[in-house]
Scaffold this motif. Structure first.
Motif, PDB file in Angstrom:
ATOM      1  N   LYS A 506      50.738  31.774  34.460  1.00 26.89           N
ATOM      2  CA  LYS A 506      51.482  32.595  33.506  1.00 26.89           C
ATOM      3  C   LYS A 506      50.799  32.605  32.144  1.00 26.89           C
ATOM      4  O   LYS A 506      50.714  33.652  31.481  1.00 26.89           O
ATOM      5  CB  LYS A 506      52.919  32.077  33.398  1.00 26.89           C
ATOM      6  CG  LYS A 506      53.756  32.356  34.639  1.00 26.89           C
ATOM      7  CD  LYS A 506      55.209  32.002  34.469  1.00 26.89           C
ATOM      8  CE  LYS A 506      55.435  30.505  34.598  1.00 26.89           C
ATOM      9  NZ  LYS A 506      56.881  30.164  34.633  1.00 26.89           N
ATOM     10  N   THR A 507      50.292  31.451  31.745  1.00 27.75           N
ATOM     11  CA  THR A 507      49.593  31.365  30.460  1.00 27.75           C
ATOM     12  C   THR A 507      48.354  32.242  30.453  1.00 27.75           C
ATOM     13  O   THR A 507      48.079  32.961  29.482  1.00 27.75           O
ATOM     14  CB  THR A 507      49.210  29.903  30.161  1.00 27.75           C
ATOM     15  OG1 THR A 507      50.406  29.124  30.029  1.00 27.75           O
ATOM     16  CG2 THR A 507      48.387  29.804  28.881  1.00 27.75           C
ATOM     17  N   LEU A 508      47.577  32.212  31.547  1.00 27.55           N
ATOM     18  CA  LEU A 508      46.376  33.036  31.631  1.00 27.55           C
ATOM     19  C   LEU A 508      46.714  34.517  31.462  1.00 27.55           C
ATOM     20  O   LEU A 508      46.071  35.232  30.680  1.00 27.55           O
ATOM     21  CB  LEU A 508      45.696  32.820  32.994  1.00 27.55           C
ATOM     22  CG  LEU A 508      44.535  33.779  33.293  1.00 27.55           C
ATOM     23  CD1 LEU A 508      43.340  33.489  32.393  1.00 27.55           C
ATOM     24  CD2 LEU A 508      44.126  33.698  34.767  1.00 27.55           C
ATOM     25  N   ALA A 509      47.735  34.986  32.185  1.00 27.08           N
ATOM     26  CA  ALA A 509      48.094  36.400  32.111  1.00 27.08           C
ATOM     27  C   ALA A 509      48.578  36.777  30.717  1.00 27.08           C
ATOM     28  O   ALA A 509      48.180  37.817  30.160  1.00 27.08           O
ATOM     29  CB  ALA A 509      49.161  36.715  33.156  1.00 27.08           C
ATOM     30  N   VAL A 510      49.436  35.939  30.138  1.00 23.97           N
ATOM     31  CA  VAL A 510      49.984  36.239  28.814  1.00 23.97           C
ATOM     32  C   VAL A 510      48.889  36.229  27.758  1.00 23.97           C
ATOM     33  O   VAL A 510      48.828  37.121  26.890  1.00 23.97           O
ATOM     34  CB  VAL A 510      51.107  35.241  28.462  1.00 23.97           C
ATOM     35  CG1 VAL A 510      51.506  35.390  26.985  1.00 23.97           C
ATOM     36  CG2 VAL A 510      52.317  35.451  29.349  1.00 23.97           C
ATOM     37  N   GLU A 511      48.005  35.228  27.794  1.00 23.62           N
ATOM     38  CA  GLU A 511      46.936  35.147  26.799  1.00 23.62           C
ATOM     39  C   GLU A 511      45.975  36.328  26.905  1.00 23.62           C
ATOM     40  O   GLU A 511      45.471  36.826  25.889  1.00 23.62           O
ATOM     41  CB  GLU A 511      46.170  33.825  26.947  1.00 23.62           C
ATOM     42  CG  GLU A 511      46.974  32.598  26.552  1.00 23.62           C
ATOM     43  CD  GLU A 511      47.443  32.667  25.102  1.00 23.62           C
ATOM     44  OE1 GLU A 511      46.637  33.073  24.241  1.00 23.62           O
ATOM     45  OE2 GLU A 511      48.608  32.322  24.836  1.00 23.62           O
ATOM     46  N   THR A 512      45.719  36.793  28.134  1.00 23.19           N
ATOM     47  CA  THR A 512      44.853  37.965  28.310  1.00 23.19           C
ATOM     48  C   THR A 512      45.507  39.204  27.711  1.00 23.19           C
ATOM     49  O   THR A 512      44.849  40.032  27.063  1.00 23.19           O
ATOM     50  CB  THR A 512      44.561  38.189  29.805  1.00 23.19           C
ATOM     51  OG1 THR A 512      44.001  36.998  30.373  1.00 23.19           O
ATOM     52  CG2 THR A 512      43.572  39.340  30.005  1.00 23.19           C
ATOM     53  N   LEU A 513      46.810  39.344  27.901  1.00 21.34           N
ATOM     54  CA  LEU A 513      47.542  40.468  27.323  1.00 21.34           C
ATOM     55  C   LEU A 513      47.591  40.368  25.796  1.00 21.34           C
ATOM     56  O   LEU A 513      47.465  41.378  25.094  1.00 21.34           O
ATOM     57  CB  LEU A 513      48.958  40.512  27.892  1.00 21.34           C
ATOM     58  CG  LEU A 513      49.068  40.925  29.369  1.00 21.34           C
ATOM     59  CD1 LEU A 513      50.469  40.639  29.897  1.00 21.34           C
ATOM     60  CD2 LEU A 513      48.733  42.405  29.534  1.00 21.34           C
ATOM     61  N   LYS A 514      47.754  39.159  25.307  1.00 15.92           N
ATOM     62  CA  LYS A 514      47.770  38.973  23.843  1.00 15.92           C
ATOM     63  C   LYS A 514      46.427  39.360  23.242  1.00 15.92           C
ATOM     64  O   LYS A 514      46.364  39.971  22.163  1.00 15.92           O
ATOM     65  CB  LYS A 514      48.107  37.522  23.506  1.00 15.92           C
ATOM     66  CG  LYS A 514      49.574  37.168  23.695  1.00 15.92           C
ATOM     67  CD  LYS A 514      49.826  35.672  23.543  1.00 15.92           C
ATOM     68  CE  LYS A 514      49.488  35.164  22.160  1.00 15.92           C
ATOM     69  NZ  LYS A 514      49.792  33.708  22.041  1.00 15.92           N
ATOM     70  N   ALA A 515      45.342  38.996  23.924  1.00 17.76           N
ATOM     71  CA  ALA A 515      44.011  39.350  23.424  1.00 17.76           C
ATOM     72  C   ALA A 515      43.839  40.868  23.407  1.00 17.76           C
ATOM     73  O   ALA A 515      43.266  41.436  22.462  1.00 17.76           O
ATOM     74  CB  ALA A 515      42.934  38.704  24.299  1.00 17.76           C
TER      75      ALA A 515
END
Length: 825
Positions: A506-515
């Protein structure tokens, strides 16, 4: 849902919701609608409808919630209603038992309430029913309740007709005067002050009669058909029905009853083995159902029950308390063969753990739903083929609602018919295979089949076979990588393999979207859209071969910054991300002072194709990493659990290699001659195969070779077969003819040999596909060869040799392939 729907069920619900959304728009224009689900027996129609009702009321992904949705479930018997209610209660995690209401005679409401499922059977709608009469404290009749609900919520009132082929009398008299009770809902009933219900949802394995009524009612009909092949591939129903009839020189009744009992015990043995390897407690206990003849004025049945019990006891041993039961009209116990045979209701057989044998006459046509009933023997005559076909059609459900991965034998049910001659057998096969029965199961004769088990002297060869790479090219619904990653990570965490996997995914997906959001904020146009000051071009995406693709058509809308509009756009994010990832993003990103802006920002991010690609690519990389890292631990799991991980692999854009899971036992058509050395063999160590000239020549030469240890016929389309993808675009499956096992320097080598006619249209394409397979997986094999025979001489293209493989992988046509044979064969 408490259970994970099969792909075909999910697809059916998606199509149903699309049709219902379209139907609602037409209803608002005053045009009555009907949505008709045609789905084979055993496909889980109640599960499909449960999922549909959940998504209509609570919303799902791109489906907006309808808090005003009302459901009225109509069937033609109280028993069917209760069964449906129990199935829905067991499957749904949205509709609690308090939201499932059986309408009884004391029901008295002005309107039905949103968010509830009401169950009504037509037997309660007769003229003598209290439900249909005013007075005695009743304010509204059931007809008034339905009419009031329909008028108040025409586009939200969903009338579901279970087994929609029933109650559809189409005689001239029925059409003109005495409309059946179900037809009153479809056509209206002025004498009851009942208007046609605007939205009718019918479900049936055989909806032809229902559709005929809809045509006469001049409704717009919206069909949703489920393919029988998709149901069979899902594993929800057995693959085969095996018929056994008496031969001319065979004592008729009692020999086949004995054989039926022995077949039941063989199923029990295999279920016990499978249950032990999978940790399934208790193991499935198969049931033998015995259909006896009708009685006379002085006898309960013309079949000798005492002798039947005696024959069964010689196979089963002494029966325990309650293991023998009957479904006769009589309520009391029946004494026979030294036992008291207890009464059991047909609907309770499946859940009764004690019962092993059930005697019945005709009483299993209603409420009969027993996947444990895997063998049936009938003493009745050939004239009853229609009834028997209906009964067997309800035996084909798989006990675990899935295919058994490593035991092909458990994919069948058996039917023993001592009083059927060839003409009678033909009649019942026609009935069983008739599309109108709704049963998509293949019918085969037991006399035509041979049973083969793992050869006991080939254990080490099976160990090597278990490491052989293969591909599974099925109809698995492709999914976006965000969904696949979250599903994979959640399983790894729940199975105790990696406690951090789910959170990290979940962190990977969210951080990619935040970037991506951070990058896009530098664009003034993006900033204007997020602030709600600019129009938004709404892009639609779909999953195609595992990749999210933007549809060509876009819609331009002006979004006002209101919570309602933003919530609607935010809901659309679920279509692209899935697994509740949009909510995870919002929880981690939103500002407490302006919580809605994070929702609008995420929607705008996902309207940028580059951002969508980036999050899908990152999730895809993590999927590969997790499978590489934990592949060995997944392989150690029970096969039923491994299959769930394999399904996630198959949902991707490109097929991924898996390993072969050889069966413990197979039952296939008899062939001759009998060969030695096969990995699966009969009691004499033989395997029957009618090989063609090339195959026979190649195999006999291999058997003479040094170190020959065994061979396996690679049977096309079997779930355990070696499958090689080939062709441009969506991969097609090819199945090389055989695998040969050799012992070489204390190691076992596996060779792939494919004698294939090089003049066939697909020869070049298949050769290139096998060459590519050799390039990727050659290290797992000894030799990989495509073979042709010219004037009795074997010519081989040795794809395990790099220099030849690199040429074959580039082969373009049959002429080119022939040239390579001439140069290197």
């Amino acid at each position: 849902m408490r259970i994970e729907p099969k792909d075909f069920q999910d697809n059916a619900v998606l199509r149903l919701t699309e049709e219902i959304e379209s139907a609602r728009r037409e209803i608002e224009r005053g045009r009555p609608q009907a949505v008709v689900l045609s789905s084979p027996t055993g496909s889980g129609k109640t599960v499909i409808m449960t999922l549909l009702m959940e998504r209509l009321w609570a919303g799902h992904e791109s489906i907006a919630a309808d808090p005003n949705a009302i459901f009225l479930w109509i069937s033609d018997s109280p028993e069917l209603n209760i069964q449906s209610k129990e199935k829905i209660e067991a499957a749904s995690d949205i509709f609690s038992s308090s939201r499932l209401v059986v309408i009884d005679n004391d029901f008295n409401r002005e309107r039905l309430s949103p968010g509830f499922i009401y169950f009504l059977n037509t037997q309660k709608l007769g003229v003598s029913s209290l439900l249909t009469k005013p007075g005695d404290g009743r304010t509204w009749t059931i007809w008034q309740t339905i009419e009031n609900t329909s008028k108040a919520s025409p586009a939200h009132f969903n009338l579901i007709v279970d087994e929609a082929h029933r109650g559809m009398g189409l005689s001239a008299k029925a059409e003109s005067t005495a409309r059946t009770l179900v037809q009153r809902f479809i056509k209206g009933a002025p004498e009851m002050a009942l208007s046609p219900v605007p939205l009718v949802i019918g479900m049936s394995a055989t909806p032809a009669r229902f559709n005929k009524v809809l045509e006469g009612a001049q409704r717009i009909t919206r069909p949703v058909d489920v393919s029988p092949e998709d149901v069979r591939e899902s594993g929800l129903i057995k693959d085969r029905i095996i018929l056994d009839i008496a031969e001319d020189d065979q004592p008729v009744d009692w020999t086949l009853l004995r054989d039926a009992a022995q077949r039941t015990l063989l199923y029990a043995k295999e279920w016990k083995r499978y249950g032990k390897t999978q940790g399934i407690v208790p193991a499935v206990e198969p049931i033998l159902v015995v259909q006896v003849e009708d009685g006379t004025k002085t006898e309960r049945t013309r079949t000798d029950l005492a002798k039947a019990v005696d024959v069964l006891e010689k196979v089963y041993g002494r029966f325990g308390e309650g293991e023998l039961a009957h479904c006769f009209q009589e309520e009391e116990e029946i004494a026979a063969g030294g036992y008291n045979i207890r009464k059991i209701d047909a609907s309770k057989i499946q859940s009764d753990a004690a019962v092993r044998v059930v005697f019945f006459k005709m009483a299993l046509t209603t409420g009969w739903d027993c996947p444990r009933a895997e063998v049936m023997m009938s003493f009745r005559r050939a004239a009853d083929h229609t009834l028997i076909a209906q009964l067997v059609g309800r035996m084909v459900r798989t006990p675990l609602a899935r295919r058994i991965e490593d035991d092909e034998f458990l994919g069948s049910v058996a039917l023993f018919l001592p009083h059927y001659d060839e003409a009678g057998l033909k009649a019942i096969v026609e009935k069983l295979e008739d599309p109108d029965t709704g049963s998509p199961v293949k019918v085969e004769r037991k006399a035509d089949l041979a049973l083969y088990e793992r050869a006991k002297d080939k254990t080490d060869l099976f160990d090597v076979l278990a490491k052989v790479p293969t591909y599974v090219l099925d109809n698995t619904r492709r999914q976006a990588n965000t969904r696949r990653l979250l599903s994979l990570a959640r399983k790894l965490t729940m199975d105790g393999v990696d406690a951090e996997a789910w959170g990290e995914a979940k962190t990977l997906a969210v951080e990619t979207l935040k970037a991506a959001a951070s990058r896009l904020r530098k664009n003034p146009d993006f900033a204007a859209k997020v602030s709600g000051k600019a129009t938004i071009n709404v892009k639609e995406f779909k999953v195609e071969f595992g990749e999210l693709r933007e549809l060509k058509e876009t819609r331009t809308i002006a979004v006002e910054v209101t919570p309602e509009n933003i919530d609607d756009l935010f809901t659309r994010c679920e279509t692209i991300l899935g697994e509740g990832l949009k909510d995870e993003y919002w929880r981690r990103v939103h500002d407490h002072d302006e919580p809605e802006l994070a929702k609008l920002e995420l929607f705008c991010v996902l309207q940028d194709p580059a951002s969508v690609r980036s999050v899908q690519e990152e999730c895809g990389k993590r999927i590969d990493t997790l499978f590489d890292h934990y592949g060995d631990k997944i392989e150690e799991m029970a096969s039923s659990r491994r299959e769930q991980y394999a399904r996630i692999r198959r949902q991707g854009a490109d097929p991924k290699a898996e390993t072969i899971r050889a069966p413990e036992m197979i039952e296939v058509h008899k062939e001759a001659p009998a060969w030695d050395g096969h990995l699966l063999a009969d009691a004499a160590g033989k395997f029957g195969w009618k090989a063609n000239t090339w195959e026979e020549l190649v195999l006999r030469e291999e058997m003479k070779g040094k170190g020959f240890a065994g061979w396996l016929r690679n049977m096309p389309k079997k779930h355990w077969a070696l499958c090689v993808p080939y062709g441009q675009g969506p991969a097609k499956p090819m199945y090389p003819d055989m695998m040969v096992f050799r012992r070489e320097s204390n190691k076992v080598k596996v060779d792939i040999l494919d004698p294939h006619d090089d003049s066939r249209a697909d020869a070049a394409e298949k050769a290139a596909g096998l060459a590519d397979f050799a390039r990727k997986h050659g290290a797992a094999f000894g030799r990989i060869e495509i073979i042709r025979v010219v004037n009795g001489k074997i010519e081989r293209l040795r794809l395990h040799q790099e220099s030849i493989r690199d040429k074959v992988v580039k082969v373009t046509d049959l002429k080119h392939l022939a040239e390579l044979y001439a140069q290197h064969g």
